[in-house]
Write an enzyme that holds these catalytic residues in place. Structure first.
Site, PDB file in Angstrom:
ATOM      1  N   GLU A 142      41.984  76.344 101.973  1.00 38.54           N
ATOM      2  CA  GLU A 142      40.834  76.179 102.866  1.00 38.54           C
ATOM      3  C   GLU A 142      39.995  77.435 102.651  1.00 38.54           C
ATOM      4  OE1 GLU A 142      40.093  73.624 104.777  1.00 38.54           O
ATOM      5  OE2 GLU A 142      41.978  72.559 105.224  1.00 38.54           O
ATOM      6  N   GLU A 202      31.602  69.265 103.195  1.00 38.80           N
ATOM      7  CA  GLU A 202      32.812  69.788 102.555  1.00 38.80           C
ATOM      8  C   GLU A 202      33.040  69.102 101.213  1.00 38.80           C
ATOM      9  OE1 GLU A 202      36.378  69.146 104.801  1.00 38.80           O
ATOM     10  OE2 GLU A 202      37.660  70.081 103.274  1.00 38.80           O
ATOM     11  N   HIS A 239      38.473  65.209  99.897  1.00 40.62           N
ATOM     12  CA  HIS A 239      37.515  64.208 100.398  1.00 40.62           C
ATOM     13  C   HIS A 239      36.719  63.597  99.228  1.00 40.62           C
ATOM     14  CE1 HIS A 239      38.939  66.043 104.061  1.00 40.62           C
ATOM     15  NE2 HIS A 239      38.616  67.213 103.533  1.00 40.62           N
TER      16      HIS A 239
HETATM   17 ZN   LIG Z   1      39.272  69.088 103.874  1.00 43.85          ZN
END
Ligand SMILES: [Zn+2]
Length: 294
Positions: A258, A121, A84
């Site tokens: 993750e 995030e 991102h």
């Molecule tokens: Zn992500």
């Protein structure tokens, strides 16, 4: 202060994790090795507790030692892909644009998730990227980030893959944290599946990426002391996907990680801790180092 501390912390790698041979090869006690690390840490230092250090000097003080044995990754190229972009939410039209990922078309990029208290995030991935870059540079690697909040949005997932390809990266790790339901906890590593469609052909990288992922997962679990995902995969912390453009279009070994679930309050407490993020970066670095040392 923080700079010196980060350098010290960066080498809090128990020799056992590296294996004695590797530790000795790194220079043993001569380099800033495990045993002298703890005493080198200023006693009054406390780890950053939030994301505000994302652009702090974490990586700036990292210098490869003069001893080439301390820089086993010399000549290796690692691309870190912070998932991102902190400004994606201001560019929804651009990031919603569809790009070709070989198998199909998909959004350029997404905003990513956040904790319930609003730690994004994108801030998390950049912070871990800076810490990871410092650790890898200390080992002599050439490190490139796909983005460093230095562009208005993105890059798109296809470009993220191309950056690793163009760099002829020896390893690429894409950093993320998940946005799943409360009670879903733990980390998982995502491997590229075998894909041959359009501009995607992962056949050459599935094998090495699996090894990279196995080592990154193991390193991450050891360094953070956290458990693999209790909601994705089979409990091993490793899953394979064929729907991610960043993996489908990669021609070099690449995995996603993750690091936890931002929407679970217990995982969020970890993800928002600077000390924990340092452990996360250390674990990922350990995995990459193991992979690249062969
Ligand atoms: Zn992500």
């Amino acid at each position: 202060m923080r700079r010196a501390s980060a350098v010290a912390l960066a080498v809090v790698v128990p020799g056992a994790l590296l294996g004695w041979g590797a530790y000795a090869a790194l220079g043993g006690p001569r380099d800033s090795g495990p045993d002298r690390v703890k005493s080198a840490a200023p006693s009054g230092w406390t780890a950053p507790s939030d994301g505000t250090s994302a652009n702090g000097g974490i990586g700036a003080g990292a210098k490869p030692g003069p001893d080439s044995a301390a820089t086993p990754l010399k000549g290796k190229v690692v691309v870190i892909d912070p998932g991102h972009n902190p400004a994606n939410h201001r560019h929804t039209a651009e990031i919603n644009r569809q790009v070709d990922i070989g198998t199909n078309r998909k959004e350029c990029d997404t905003t990513g998730t956040s904790t319930n208290s609003g730690y994004s995030e994108a801030a998390f991935t950049l912070d871990v990227a800076h810490r990871l870059r410092a650790l890898l540079q200390q080992r002599g690697a050439t490190v490139k980030l796909t983005q460093d909040a230095d562009r208005p949005y993105g890059p798109c997932v296809d470009e993220r893959a191309r950056i690793g390809n163009a760099a002829h990266a020896d390893a690429v790790v894409s950093l993320h944290a998940d946005g799943s339901g409360s009670g879903n906890r733990g980390y998982h590593v995502i491997l590229p599946g075998e894909v041959r469609a359009g501009g995607a052909d992962t056949r050459a990288v599935v094998g090495p990426s699996r090894e990279l992922g196995r080592l990154v997962s193991a390193g991450f679990g050891r360094a953070t002391g956290t458990a693999p995902s209790n909601y994705v995969g089979d409990g091993s912390g490793i899953v394979t996907r064929k729907d991610l453009g960043g993996l489908n279009l990669s021609t070099v070994p690449k995995v996603f990680i993750e690091c936890g679930n931002m929407r679970d309050t217990k995982d969020a407490a970890l993800l928002t801790s600077g000390a924990w993020r340092q452990k996360a970066a250390q674990g990922i670095s350990d995995g990459i180092v193991s992979f690249l040392r062969g």
